[in-house]
Motif scaffolding. Structure first.
Motif, short mmCIF file in Angstrom:
data_model
loop_
_atom_site.label_atom_id
_atom_site.label_comp_id
_atom_site.label_asym_id
_atom_site.label_seq_id
_atom_site.Cartn_x
_atom_site.Cartn_y
_atom_site.Cartn_z
N MET A 1 -4.36 36.35 73.00
CA MET A 1 -4.49 34.97 72.53
C MET A 1 -5.65 34.95 71.54
SD MET A 1 -3.75 32.82 76.03
CE MET A 1 -3.36 31.26 75.20
N ALA A 2 -5.35 34.45 70.33
CA ALA A 2 -6.34 34.49 69.24
C ALA A 2 -6.62 33.06 68.77
CB ALA A 2 -5.81 35.33 68.09
N ALA A 3 -7.76 32.89 68.10
CA ALA A 3 -8.14 31.58 67.58
C ALA A 3 -7.26 31.25 66.38
CB ALA A 3 -9.61 31.58 67.18
N ASN A 4 -6.79 30.00 66.29
CA ASN A 4 -5.97 29.56 65.15
C ASN A 4 -6.67 29.96 63.86
OD1 ASN A 4 -4.01 28.37 66.76
ND2 ASN A 4 -4.96 26.34 66.71
N GLY A 5 -5.92 30.58 62.95
CA GLY A 5 -6.50 31.01 61.67
C GLY A 5 -6.70 32.52 61.60
N TYR A 6 -6.95 33.17 62.77
CA TYR A 6 -7.14 34.62 62.81
C TYR A 6 -5.90 35.31 62.25
CZ TYR A 6 -7.61 39.32 64.74
OH TYR A 6 -7.69 40.68 64.88
N GLN B 1 -18.56 26.22 81.12
CA GLN B 1 -17.22 26.34 80.55
C GLN B 1 -17.10 27.64 79.76
OE1 GLN B 1 -17.29 22.58 78.36
NE2 GLN B 1 -15.58 21.90 79.65
N VAL B 2 -15.84 28.10 79.59
CA VAL B 2 -15.61 29.29 78.77
C VAL B 2 -15.25 28.83 77.36
CG1 VAL B 2 -14.14 31.32 78.44
CG2 VAL B 2 -14.88 30.68 80.75
N THR B 3 -16.00 29.29 76.36
CA THR B 3 -15.69 28.92 74.98
C THR B 3 -15.27 30.15 74.18
OG1 THR B 3 -17.98 29.16 74.28
CG2 THR B 3 -17.32 26.98 75.02
N ALA B 4 -14.45 29.90 73.16
CA ALA B 4 -13.94 30.97 72.31
C ALA B 4 -14.95 31.27 71.22
CB ALA B 4 -12.61 30.54 71.69
N THR B 5 -15.36 32.54 71.11
CA THR B 5 -16.36 32.87 70.09
C THR B 5 -15.93 34.05 69.22
OG1 THR B 5 -17.48 34.13 71.83
CG2 THR B 5 -18.38 31.98 71.31
N GLY B 6 -14.65 34.44 69.32
CA GLY B 6 -14.19 35.54 68.48
C GLY B 6 -12.83 35.19 67.88
N GLY B 7 -12.26 36.12 67.12
CA GLY B 7 -10.92 35.94 66.58
C GLY B 7 -9.89 36.21 67.66
N ARG B 8 -9.96 37.41 68.23
CA ARG B 8 -9.13 37.71 69.41
C ARG B 8 -9.95 37.31 70.63
NH1 ARG B 8 -7.07 43.70 69.03
NH2 ARG B 8 -9.24 44.09 68.46
N VAL B 9 -9.40 36.48 71.47
CA VAL B 9 -10.22 35.80 72.48
C VAL B 9 -9.88 36.20 73.91
CG1 VAL B 9 -10.82 33.51 73.40
CG2 VAL B 9 -10.75 33.90 70.93
#
Ligand code: AMP
Ligand code: GLY
Length: 420
Positions: free
Chosen positions: A332-337, A372-380
């Motif tokens: 699961m990756a961040a939108n835009g990656y 909370q868990v936050t997304a901090t990379g491209g691939r998450v």
């Protein structure tokens, strides 16, 4: 045993998960780690590319064994510093890590070992490189010689693309990595990866995998670090795998030993297979990410024993116990990656997922913030499952993906399609 793992991705989370299951592990520290790793191990923050800092940290924390995840510390000689300090380490020396850090070095080793690979030319001059492209014609492959975070390879289907790649590389697009280029014959076939533990002499295969490098379904769109993977890779039949060992891997290990730079660690062997014949595409000197996640899911606790045996030059005494199973991981990756993406979105509902020997969510680019868990990379996230068949594993993995609440992320829905 007190163990230190270097790295912060899904690869290192899966290594930590496997190591923690082994009763030999008394204490595990991962540096720098991530939010998922922090749930199962201590995390520490220091510069993992600085051999001096790693040695000091290992001494201060009574570390018995260091497992190096990514290539950068290896290319910087971190394993050498640890060995000099008397610390047991899994990972090759700086000199042996050139098998990933320099494409022309790998080609030179293939020549000496007579290992099947693409024909090539090596250039330090842009005009000579262009003349070579015009003489050979397209399709043709242009590679920056040094480490370029997986972006230094241009598979050019026409001459203009190849010539433009030369301008980019000599123009500094990849910094020092592009001051030399390797230009290769384009190889057709199906790609697969073979993972081999090495102790300088012995080669112990620990699994095969295929990944999905393109961002889009049907393997379309730009290249990424990998959007998913599965193991085993059906294209690497026993016969082809044995050929790869006999013709490529063992001759490479022997040549490295002959040069006085024995290869110790995991050798990631990227192969192109056509008409039953494997040819080398590339070596990496570390586990693949996300391929490691599916290998660890299948190996479990014995991964620690095997890595320790490699570090202690005892691989000839060991064997791998295989379950006849399959594993798959969906990234699961961040939108835009792999282009620009936002950081800091909150990932919900991770706590409600069952995590056991068949189901695991490995974290790749996450940070814990205010509970909370936050997304901090491209691939998450790497949503990983094991099953008696690949389709069973796939259904389990996507069932977990469906339960994760993260609208700012995306994933490919067709991981494993070639094998299924
Ligand atoms: P590398 O970083 O060397 O693995 O290259 C990245 C990707 O480019 C590989 O996984 C292949 O898909 C492709 N590639 C590299 N070299 C060749 C080649 N000689 N022929 C065809 N495809 C290649
Ligand atoms: N998944 C590709 C790599 O780790 O290089």
């Amino acid at each position: 045993m007190n163990i230190l793992i270097l790295g912060s991705g899904g690869r290192e989370h899966s290594l930590a998960w496997a190591v923690m299951q082994n009763p030999k592990c008394d204490k595990l520290i991962v540096a720098p780690g991530n939010a998922g790793i922090a749930k199962i191990a201590d995390c520490a923050d220091f510069d993992i590319n600085d051999g001096g800092e790693v040695v000091s940290f290992a001494a201060a924390n009574a570390i018995d064994f260091v497992i190096v995840g990514p290539e950068a510390p290896l290319a910087n000689g971190v394993a050498d510093r640890l060995r000099e300090a008397g610390v047991l380490v899994f990972g090759p020396s700086k000199e042996a890590a050139r098998l990933e850090a320099s494409k022309s070095f790998t080609k030179e080793i293939c020549d000496a070992a007579n290992a099947p690979t693409a024909g090539y030319g090596h250039f330090t001059d842009a005009q000579a490189a262009k003349d070579h492209i015009l003489a050979k014609g397209a399709p043709i492959v242009v590679k920056a010689d040094g480490l370029a975070a997986g972006k230094g390879v241009i598979v050019a289907m026409d001459e203009d693309t190849a010539l433009a790649a030369i301008d980019d590389m000599f123009g500094g697009a990849f910094g020092g990595a592009g001051a030399e280029v390797v230009i290769e014959e384009f190889m057709e076939g199906e790609e697969a990866s073979y993972f081999i533990l090495c102790d300088g002499k012995t080669a112990l295969p620990i699994g095969t995998a295929q990944d999905h490098k393109r961002v889009g379904e049907g393997d379309t769109g730009p290249n990424t670090g990998g959007m998913g993977a599965y193991s085993p890779a059906p294209v690497l039949t026993d016969e082809i795998a044995q050929k790869a060992i006999d013709e490529i891997v063992q001759p490479t290990i022997d040549e490295m030993a002959r040069r006085g730079s024995p290869y110790q660690g995991v050798l990631y062997v990227g192969l192109m297979i056509k008409d039953g014949q494997p040819r080398l595409v590339e070596y990496n000197v570390r586990f693949g990410d996300p391929e490691c996640q599916v290998l660890m899911m299948r190996l479990g606790a014995q991964a620690l024993d095997l890595m320790q045996a490699a570090a202690e030059e005892r691989l000839h005494e060991t064997s791998v116990n295989w379950a006849d199973d399959h594993a798959i991981t969906v990234v699961m990756a961040a939108n835009g990656y792999p282009g620009a993406y936002e950081k800091g979105s909150v990932i919900g509902d991770l706590d409600s997922l069952t995590e056991d020997s068949k189901n695991m969510v490995f974290h790749a680019g996450t940070t814990a913030k205010d509970g909370q868990v936050t997304a901090t990379g491209g691939r998450v996230l790497n949503v990983t499952a094991r099953g008696a068949s690949l389709s069973e594993a796939r259904d389990r993995a996507y069932a977990m993906v469906d339960q994760i609440a993260w609208p700012e992320g995306f994933y490919r829905k067709d991981i494993g399609w070639r094998a299924l």
